[in-house]
Design a protein around this motif. Structure first.
Motif, PDB file in Angstrom:
ATOM      1  N   PHE A 114       0.812  -1.210   0.000  1.00 24.07           N
ATOM      2  CA  PHE A 114       0.000   0.000   0.000  1.00 24.07           C
ATOM      3  C   PHE A 114       0.851   1.267   0.000  1.00 24.07           C
ATOM      4  O   PHE A 114       0.505   2.256  -0.655  1.00 24.07           O
ATOM      5  N   THR A 115       1.958   1.251   0.723  1.00 25.84           N
ATOM      6  CA  THR A 115       2.822   2.435   0.750  1.00 25.84           C
ATOM      7  C   THR A 115       3.334   2.743  -0.651  1.00 25.84           C
ATOM      8  O   THR A 115       3.335   3.907  -1.089  1.00 25.84           O
ATOM      9  N   HIS A 116       3.752   1.706  -1.379  1.00 24.30           N
ATOM     10  CA  HIS A 116       4.206   1.896  -2.761  1.00 24.30           C
ATOM     11  C   HIS A 116       3.057   2.424  -3.625  1.00 24.30           C
ATOM     12  O   HIS A 116       3.250   3.365  -4.424  1.00 24.30           O
ATOM     13  N   TYR A 117       1.884   1.836  -3.477  1.00 24.87           N
ATOM     14  CA  TYR A 117       0.704   2.289  -4.231  1.00 24.87           C
ATOM     15  C   TYR A 117       0.427   3.766  -3.968  1.00 24.87           C
ATOM     16  O   TYR A 117       0.180   4.552  -4.896  1.00 24.87           O
ATOM     17  N   GLN A 118       0.494   4.168  -2.695  1.00 22.14           N
ATOM     18  CA  GLN A 118       0.206   5.562  -2.342  1.00 22.14           C
ATOM     19  C   GLN A 118       1.235   6.499  -2.966  1.00 22.14           C
ATOM     20  O   GLN A 118       0.887   7.596  -3.422  1.00 22.14           O
ATOM     21  N   GLN A 119       2.487   6.081  -3.007  1.00 23.47           N
ATOM     22  CA  GLN A 119       3.531   6.906  -3.622  1.00 23.47           C
ATOM     23  C   GLN A 119       3.272   7.090  -5.119  1.00 23.47           C
ATOM     24  O   GLN A 119       3.430   8.197  -5.657  1.00 23.47           O
ATOM     25  N   VAL A 120       2.856   6.010  -5.784  1.00 19.93           N
ATOM     26  CA  VAL A 120       2.553   6.100  -7.218  1.00 19.93           C
ATOM     27  C   VAL A 120       1.371   7.039  -7.455  1.00 19.93           C
ATOM     28  O   VAL A 120       1.403   7.909  -8.335  1.00 19.93           O
ATOM     29  N   ILE A 121       0.318   6.878  -6.654  1.00 21.74           N
ATOM     30  CA  ILE A 121      -0.875   7.710  -6.813  1.00 21.74           C
ATOM     31  C   ILE A 121      -0.553   9.174  -6.542  1.00 21.74           C
ATOM     32  O   ILE A 121      -1.008  10.073  -7.259  1.00 21.74           O
ATOM     33  N   ASP A 122       0.228   9.430  -5.496  1.00 23.12           N
ATOM     34  CA  ASP A 122       0.590  10.814  -5.174  1.00 23.12           C
ATOM     35  C   ASP A 122       1.350  11.458  -6.330  1.00 23.12           C
ATOM     36  O   ASP A 122       1.126  12.632  -6.663  1.00 23.12           O
ATOM     37  N   ALA A 123       2.279  10.700  -6.932  1.00 26.07           N
ATOM     38  CA  ALA A 123       3.044  11.236  -8.065  1.00 26.07           C
ATOM     39  C   ALA A 123       2.121  11.500  -9.255  1.00 26.07           C
ATOM     40  O   ALA A 123       2.246  12.536  -9.942  1.00 26.07           O
ATOM     41  N   GLU A 124       1.177  10.595  -9.509  1.00 24.00           N
ATOM     42  CA  GLU A 124       0.231  10.789 -10.606  1.00 24.00           C
ATOM     43  C   GLU A 124      -0.671  11.996 -10.353  1.00 24.00           C
ATOM     44  O   GLU A 124      -0.994  12.757 -11.272  1.00 24.00           O
ATOM     45  N   LEU A 125      -1.073  12.177  -9.101  1.00 22.48           N
ATOM     46  CA  LEU A 125      -1.921  13.311  -8.758  1.00 22.48           C
ATOM     47  C   LEU A 125      -1.188  14.630  -8.984  1.00 22.48           C
ATOM     48  O   LEU A 125      -1.759  15.592  -9.509  1.00 22.48           O
ATOM     49  N   GLU A 126       0.073  14.685  -8.581  1.00 21.24           N
ATOM     50  CA  GLU A 126       0.853  15.910  -8.779  1.00 21.24           C
ATOM     51  C   GLU A 126       1.002  16.215 -10.258  1.00 21.24           C
ATOM     52  O   GLU A 126       0.879  17.370 -10.693  1.00 21.24           O
ATOM     53  N   GLU A 129     -10.220  14.870 -15.989  1.00 20.29           N
ATOM     54  CA  GLU A 129     -10.635  13.477 -15.806  1.00 20.29           C
ATOM     55  C   GLU A 129      -9.532  12.662 -15.155  1.00 20.29           C
ATOM     56  O   GLU A 129      -9.797  11.739 -14.380  1.00 20.29           O
ATOM     57  N   ALA A 130      -8.275  12.979 -15.475  1.00 16.86           N
ATOM     58  CA  ALA A 130      -7.160  12.254 -14.867  1.00 16.86           C
ATOM     59  C   ALA A 130      -6.960  12.638 -13.410  1.00 16.86           C
ATOM     60  O   ALA A 130      -6.338  11.901 -12.644  1.00 16.86           O
ATOM     61  N   LEU A 131      -7.494  13.805 -13.015  1.00 16.66           N
ATOM     62  CA  LEU A 131      -7.364  14.256 -11.637  1.00 16.66           C
ATOM     63  C   LEU A 131      -8.428  13.573 -10.800  1.00 16.66           C
ATOM     64  O   LEU A 131      -9.612  13.621 -11.107  1.00 16.66           O
ATOM     65  N   ARG A 132      -8.008  12.905  -9.736  1.00 14.73           N
ATOM     66  CA  ARG A 132      -8.936  12.167  -8.897  1.00 14.73           C
ATOM     67  C   ARG A 132      -9.749  13.140  -8.046  1.00 14.73           C
ATOM     68  O   ARG A 132      -9.191  13.806  -7.181  1.00 14.73           O
TER      69      ARG A 132
END
Length: 526
Positions: A226-238, A318-321
């Protein structure tokens, strides 16, 4: 080899709302954490995999035996221990044979498992549940006599006893004390097949090999925990936020250029009108026609650029959550320092003699092992009764008339609230429009908790004492954050049972009270 494959899997609720849309997925061996917002369909997906629901289209292929630990295991208090363990049929056949009324079917049911009761008791003992059943007669106990944590451990025991190849766990750490969580973590890590876990427990999710996100009816796999997943999502969000900023700037720029082009055209047209009288009509008409064509092309070019910029902005947004999150406003109910709130002196049904008092706006964490009687003590407090208006959020979330809609249940708790007020409050808990008209019996685990919170907090009169039994169960992490913030600002008294120590610290607990077999003890913060 164990396997789990989803092929073109689609499912919608009877009202037409889609949950899954043409999902293709191959779950890897090892541990997979299935994450997503409340209401995304995680529990529904597990029910489809387990065969408890029928898909609208597509298929689920399971290689090997499957076991499934349901999230709502604690909701049926009439189920017996042996039924949860899956040995009730064998026990009934055994008892008929022992009484001389056995049939050939009974002998076939028993097979070689003549020691079924002894093996069940031995397994419960090994998993720390000897206090639940130490005698064959105890296997007839109902779930209603157990704590929520004991029931979850019982269900996990039943799942593991079948030695499955594929194991589905839906919120398995709900209601578990720290020692029980440690046993569950170990069992999950030692499991040799495919495990799919739906959970909001960060510690458990960080034990996963793979994280799968269910979002907008589709599954996306991420390598790692989950920590890795959160890091990926945070980078995508930025990155998505930056794309939205750039796209908005481009829309503004293209809009300005379109206006500037229109101003230039207007000037040309005014100049052309002034010079029309000084040149031949044929030449003036030709110039006018050429100017109109040129103006049309210029406007069209800038309009196309503006339309393209707007389309890019839509794609970036649309890409922004933009996930929906609950909003909690607790009533402005004040309990003054020194004000008597609770005064209990009783012998619990579990045998402990307790004296318990709450004075002023105290925030008390009631802790202790599973089955020691914490929920029983809350019932004693309610029966006392408290000296101020109170509301309780029970662990089993049995605050509803299951046959009535969510809006009707809230109206029962708040008879003076208008329908508009009720629906506005429910909307803050993400029950918008038709969502408020769903029958309580159809709610998922996360939805039940949100609905119960809405029912409790809109009740009349406004509570000045909140009794909360495992309030973070089934809530996603952003919702837990909102609940934490709301409780931090509440000016009444709070008594909360929880094994989520981070949550307890964040809501500003002022007293930590541990319930043991001998009674109540003040303890240091966990």
């Amino acid at each position: 080899m164990p396997s789990l494959v989803l092929s073109d899997l689609s499912f919608s609720w009877p009202d037409g709302d889609p949950v899954l849309v043409g999902v293709d997925a191959v779950f890897p061996s090892g541990r997979t954490g299935l994450v997503g917002r409340n209401g995304a369909g995680k529990s529904t997906l597990l029910r489809l995999i387990a065969g408890r629901l029928t898909p609208d289209r597509g298929s689920v292929t399971v290689g090997g035996d499957l076991a499934y630990l349901r999230q709502d295991l604690t909701l049926d208090p009439t189920r017996t221990v042996d039924a949860v363990l899956g040995i009730d049929g064998q026990r009934q056949a055994l008892h008929r044979i022992e009484s001389g009324d056995g049939t050939e079917d009974d002998y076939a049911t028993i097979g070689s498992h003549w020691d079924v009761e002894e093996r069940a008791l031995a397994t419960l003992d090994r998993l720390g549940l000897a206090h639940v059943a130490s005698d064959p007669a105890d296997l007839d106990r109902t779930v209603g006599t157990l704590s929520g944590g004991e029931t979850i451990l019982l269900g996990l025991t039943a799942a593991l006893l079948t030695e499955p190849d594929v194991l589905l766990l839906d919120e398995p750490t709900n209601n578990l004390d720290l020692a029980a969580k440690a046993r569950l973590y170990e069992a999950v890590q030692r499991f040799a097949g495919i495990v799919v876990v739906v959970s909001h427990d960060r510690t458990l999710l960080d034990l996963m090999d793979t994280t799968a996100e269910l979002r907008d009816g589709e599954i996306r796999f991420f390598g790692g925990n989950f920590t890795h997943y959160q890091q990926v999502i945070d980078a995508e969000l930025e990155s998505a936020r930056a794309a939205v900023r750039d796209a908005r700037n481009d829309v503004r720029r293209q809009g300005r250029e379109l206006v500037e082009a229109q101003v230039k055209l207007d000037r040309r047209q005014r100049y052309a009108k002034k010079t029309e009288s000084s040149i031949p009509k044929i030449l003036a008409g030709k110039r006018k026609s050429e100017a109109q064509v040129s103006a049309g092309k210029l406007r069209g070019t800038h309009q196309e650029k503006l339309d393209d910029a707007r389309r890019m902005l839509d794609e970036a947004q649309e890409a922004l959550r933009e996930d929906r999150e609950i909003r909690i406003d607790l009533p402005d109910s004040v309990v003054h320092p020194g004000q008597r709130v609770v005064d209990v002196d009783a012998t619990l049904r579990t045998g402990q003699q307790v004296e318990f008092a709450v004075t002023g706006p105290e925030r008390i964490a009631l802790v202790g092992r599973n089955g020691v009687g914490k929920t029983t003590l809350l019932r004693e407090i309610v029966d006392a009764p408290p000296a101020v208006p109170w509301r309780v959020l029970p662990q089993r979330l049995d605050v509803f008339d299951e046959s009535r809609t969510l809006a009707q249940n809230v109206a029962d708790a708040a008879p003076h609230a208008t329908d508009e007020q009720i629906r506005a409050r429910l909307a803050r808990f993400l029950f918008r429009g038709r969502g408020a008209d769903v029958a309580a019996a159809a709610l998922s685990g996360g939805e039940r908790l949100r609905a119960a919170l809405a029912t409790v907090l809109l009740a009349e009169p406004a509570p000045r004492l909140l009794l909360l039994d495992e309030p973070t169960n089934n809530l996603d992490l952003p919702s837990v954050a909102h609940l934490t913030e709301a409780l931090s600002q509440f000016r009444g008294a709070v008594i909360v049972i929880s094994h989520d120590t981070a949550f307890l610290r964040e809501i500003g607990i002022t007293r930590w009270v541990e319930l043991t077999e001998s009674g109540l003890d003040e303890v240091d913060p966990l």
